[in-house]
Design an enzyme around this catalytic site. Structure first.
Site, mmCIF file in Angstrom:
data_model
loop_
_atom_site.group_PDB
_atom_site.id
_atom_site.type_symbol
_atom_site.label_atom_id
_atom_site.label_comp_id
_atom_site.label_asym_id
_atom_site.label_seq_id
_atom_site.Cartn_x
_atom_site.Cartn_y
_atom_site.Cartn_z
ATOM 1 N N ALA A 124 0.843 -1.205 0.000
ATOM 2 C CA ALA A 124 0.000 0.000 0.000
ATOM 3 C C ALA A 124 0.874 1.249 0.000
ATOM 4 O O ALA A 124 1.317 1.704 1.059
ATOM 5 C CB ALA A 124 -0.931 -0.026 1.207
ATOM 6 N N GLN A 243 12.681 -4.867 -9.734
ATOM 7 C CA GLN A 243 12.052 -6.172 -10.000
ATOM 8 C C GLN A 243 10.571 -6.010 -10.339
ATOM 9 O O GLN A 243 10.044 -6.697 -11.218
ATOM 10 C CB GLN A 243 12.241 -7.099 -8.796
ATOM 11 C CG GLN A 243 11.621 -8.469 -9.023
ATOM 12 C CD GLN A 243 12.266 -9.538 -8.189
ATOM 13 O OE1 GLN A 243 13.479 -9.707 -8.210
ATOM 14 N NE2 GLN A 243 11.474 -10.295 -7.450
ATOM 15 N N GLU A 244 9.894 -5.085 -9.644
ATOM 16 C CA GLU A 244 8.462 -4.876 -9.904
ATOM 17 C C GLU A 244 8.245 -4.466 -11.362
ATOM 18 O O GLU A 244 7.356 -4.978 -12.039
ATOM 19 C CB GLU A 244 7.918 -3.791 -8.956
ATOM 20 C CG GLU A 244 6.477 -3.441 -9.252
ATOM 21 C CD GLU A 244 5.812 -2.571 -8.182
ATOM 22 O OE1 GLU A 244 6.438 -2.313 -7.141
ATOM 23 O OE2 GLU A 244 4.667 -2.158 -8.404
HETATM 24 C C1 LIG Z 1 -5.289 -1.512 -11.340
HETATM 25 C C2 LIG Z 1 -4.321 -0.776 -10.454
HETATM 26 C C3 LIG Z 1 -3.639 -1.465 -9.462
HETATM 27 C C4 LIG Z 1 -2.773 -0.786 -8.616
HETATM 28 N N1 LIG Z 1 -2.161 -1.462 -7.591
HETATM 29 C C5 LIG Z 1 -1.458 -0.760 -6.666
HETATM 30 C C6 LIG Z 1 -0.970 -1.403 -5.476
HETATM 31 O O1 LIG Z 1 -1.141 -2.610 -5.285
HETATM 32 N N2 LIG Z 1 -0.323 -0.647 -4.568
HETATM 33 C C7 LIG Z 1 -0.122 0.692 -4.722
HETATM 34 O O2 LIG Z 1 0.447 1.315 -3.858
HETATM 35 N N3 LIG Z 1 -0.571 1.334 -5.841
HETATM 36 C C8 LIG Z 1 -1.240 0.643 -6.800
HETATM 37 N N4 LIG Z 1 -1.714 1.283 -7.916
HETATM 38 C C9 LIG Z 1 -1.495 2.707 -8.053
HETATM 39 C C10 LIG Z 1 -0.498 3.093 -9.136
HETATM 40 O O3 LIG Z 1 0.798 2.692 -8.789
HETATM 41 C C11 LIG Z 1 -0.624 4.609 -9.359
HETATM 42 O O4 LIG Z 1 -1.897 4.815 -9.957
HETATM 43 C C12 LIG Z 1 0.479 5.171 -10.209
HETATM 44 O O5 LIG Z 1 1.704 5.150 -9.505
HETATM 45 C C13 LIG Z 1 0.194 6.611 -10.646
HETATM 46 O O6 LIG Z 1 -0.157 7.418 -9.581
HETATM 47 P P1 LIG Z 1 -1.474 8.317 -9.673
HETATM 48 O O7 LIG Z 1 -2.592 7.439 -10.071
HETATM 49 O O8 LIG Z 1 -1.599 9.085 -8.413
HETATM 50 O O9 LIG Z 1 -1.197 9.307 -10.879
HETATM 51 P P2 LIG Z 1 -0.484 10.740 -10.778
HETATM 52 O O10 LIG Z 1 0.790 10.614 -10.049
HETATM 53 O O11 LIG Z 1 -1.499 11.733 -10.307
HETATM 54 O O12 LIG Z 1 -0.180 11.016 -12.321
HETATM 55 C C14 LIG Z 1 -1.126 11.554 -13.237
HETATM 56 C C15 LIG Z 1 -0.402 11.802 -14.562
HETATM 57 O O13 LIG Z 1 0.656 12.767 -14.355
HETATM 58 C C16 LIG Z 1 1.880 12.230 -14.815
HETATM 59 N N5 LIG Z 1 2.986 12.678 -13.998
HETATM 60 C C17 LIG Z 1 3.097 12.650 -12.641
HETATM 61 N N6 LIG Z 1 4.303 13.098 -12.276
HETATM 62 C C18 LIG Z 1 4.981 13.409 -13.401
HETATM 63 C C19 LIG Z 1 6.290 13.893 -13.678
HETATM 64 N N7 LIG Z 1 7.171 14.137 -12.704
HETATM 65 N N8 LIG Z 1 6.650 14.073 -14.978
HETATM 66 C C20 LIG Z 1 5.784 13.809 -15.989
HETATM 67 N N9 LIG Z 1 4.536 13.337 -15.775
HETATM 68 C C21 LIG Z 1 4.144 13.126 -14.505
HETATM 69 C C22 LIG Z 1 1.705 10.719 -14.700
HETATM 70 O O14 LIG Z 1 2.635 10.043 -15.526
HETATM 71 C C23 LIG Z 1 0.274 10.534 -15.112
HETATM 72 O O15 LIG Z 1 0.181 10.523 -16.509
HETATM 73 C C24 LIG Z 1 -2.559 0.612 -8.796
HETATM 74 C C25 LIG Z 1 -3.211 1.285 -9.809
HETATM 75 C C26 LIG Z 1 -4.100 0.630 -10.631
HETATM 76 C C27 LIG Z 1 -4.831 1.404 -11.672
#
Ligand SMILES: Cc1cc2nc3c(=O)[nH]c(=O)nc-3n(C[C@H](O)[C@H](O)[C@H](O)COP(=O)(O)OP(=O)(O)OC[C@H]3O[C@@H](n4cnc5c(N)ncnc54)[C@H](O)[C@@H]3O)c2cc1C
Length: 382
Positions: A124, A243-244
């Site tokens: 998480a 690895q992830e």
């Molecule tokens: C089906 C699914 C399963 C998941 N499983 C897990 C899990 O088990 N554990 C967990 O912790 N999370 C999990 N996630 C969450 C996932 O890791 C995040 O959704 C992901 O890291 C993106 O974060 P966010 O959704 O907050 O997008 P944001 O960070 O809000 O990003 C929105 C957009 O802005 C862009 N952006 C952000 N920062 C930058 C930057 N510096 N430069 C350029 N572009 C940028 C992103 O690339 C994206 O296009 C899961 C998500 C999904 C959809």
């Protein structure tokens, strides 16, 4: 093309796992997709058959194999579209945190159950307000006596409903500078007081996978469940993310292969204008181009798998593979759907789910934009 990274033992293992998956898991896929989650019995069966600890230490019940064994599991699950049961999240993303950073007591307590399938793992990190910017997490762990009091909420957590133990990213020092030095990892049991499972989220794709909200409301976590040292959480996450991301690239290639193979079969059967769709040059060129890209992608992923097993530091290269293979998967499933015509848009044709499932691949485990940020930084840019 013949792949040269696997030994005869690996291939025997692939046969064993394929037989198990075809008998025990593939028939469950429609049920998982309908329920939006996998079932505990399947996890226990996978554990009993030795497929949850293929790389885990022998002393805790694992088979002590190399990462290629788990890569085989990922490939075979992607091939049968068994996305509901995220064995790689459990065995290759979460378990290694306990194996690498856990103390003897934590390993003894959690690893045997993890390997048997009695303890299902999740991680998480993501919160409603922050995903990519991980250092900005707001979940707070305050030490009081021999417990941490945990408060905050998480979102998009895979295995959120079915999971028993979560690696939770929390701030133990909100004033740390830089902020990532205030992050710690806690092992939080789902039956802890104050642990609340939120909604199981409805999604575009990966319908069989349970993606949920979690909340911690004065959740009590014994201090003995701190993983590693306070303030070291971010460093541990960075170490394990290679690895992830490789796991995503590995599965992505087999999702591409399956979609491509099914499409080749379809275009040979479907006729228009008095001939098979396969007879049109557009179909041939499209599929020839995609098949070429799949071979290129597989060669790169195989090179990275071999390097990862050797223990090489390949952060940039894995980031490259993660964005490139998942972009390919999105493009490939779109092209394959198009070649199915209207049938490709129908749920009864697996290509429609392939197309929806591909969408998340460029988002989780670090978005593809973040992959490019990592690569660019390592090139000395920015
Ligand atoms: C089906 C699914 C399963 C998941 N499983 C897990 C899990 O088990 N554990 C967990 O912790 N999370 C999990 N996630 C969450 C996932 O890791 C995040 O959704 C992901 O890291 C993106 O974060 P966010 O959704 O907050 O997008 P944001 O960070 O809000 O990003 C929105 C957009 O802005 C862009 N952006 C952000 N920062 C930058 C930057 N510096 N430069 C350029 N572009 C940028 C992103 O690339 C994206 O296009 C899961 C998500 C999904 C959809």
């Amino acid at each position: 093309m013949q792949r040269d990274i696997f030994t005869e033992e690996h291939e025997q293992f692939r046969d064993q796992f394929r037989r198990f998956a075809q008998k025990e898991l593939e028939p469950k896929v429609p049920e998982w997709n309908a329920r939006g989650m996998s079932d505990r019995e399947s996890w226990r069966k996978a554990g009993a058959a030795g497929f949850l600890g293929a790389c885990a230490p022998v002393e805790y019940g694992g088979a002590g194999g190399d990462f290629l064994y788990d890569a085989i599991i990922m490939e075979e699950l992607a091939w049968i579209r068994a996305h509901g049961m995220m064995i790689s999240l459990h065995s290759d993303i979460c378990l290694p945190y306990i194996e690498t950073f856990g103390n003897a007591e934590q390993k003894q307590k959690y690893l045997p159950g993890t390997i048997s399938g009695d303890i299902i793992l999740g991680i998480a990190m993501t919160e409603p307000g922050t995903g990519s910017d991980l250092a900005n997490v707001q979940t707070r762990a305050v030490r009081k006596g021999d417990h941490y009091v945990l408060n905050g909420s998480k979102i998009f957590i895979s295995n959120g409903q079915i999971g028993d133990l979560f690696i939770v990213v929390a701030k133990t020092d909100p004033d740390a500078k830089p902020p990532h030095k205030g992050i710690s990892l806690l092992l939080v049991e789902a039956n802890s007081p104050g642990f609340v499972r939120g909604r199981k989220l409805d999604k575009l794709g990966l319908r069989g996978q349970d993606t949920s909200e979690l909340a911690f409301e004065d959740c009590l976590v014994p201090v003995s469940n701190l993983l590693g040292q306070e303030g070291q959480g971010f460093k541990m996450l960075m170490e394990k993310l290679q690895q992830e991301r490789l796991c995503i690239a590995v599965a992505s290639m087999f999702s591409c292969r399956r979609a491509l193979e099914d499409t080749v079969t379809y275009v040979k059967q479907r006729h228009a204008f008095g001939q098979a769709i396969a007879g049109f040059q557009n179909t041939q060129f499209k599929l020839a181009e995609l098949a070429t890209e799949v071979e290129i992608g597989q060669a790169f992923v195989d090179k990275l798998l071999a390097a990862h097993v050797r223990g090489d530091a390949i952060v940039s290269e894995v980031s490259m593979a993660k964005w490139w293979t998942t972009d390919l998967q999105k493009r490939l499933t779109g092209e394959c759907l198009q070649l199915h015509g209207g049938y490709g848009f129908m749920a009864e044709y697996p290509i429609s789910a392939d197309y929806a499932d591909a969408a998340v691949q460029s988002i989780y485990a670090g978005t593809n934009e973040i992959m490019k940020v990592i690569i660019a930084r390592r090139m000395g840019l920015g």
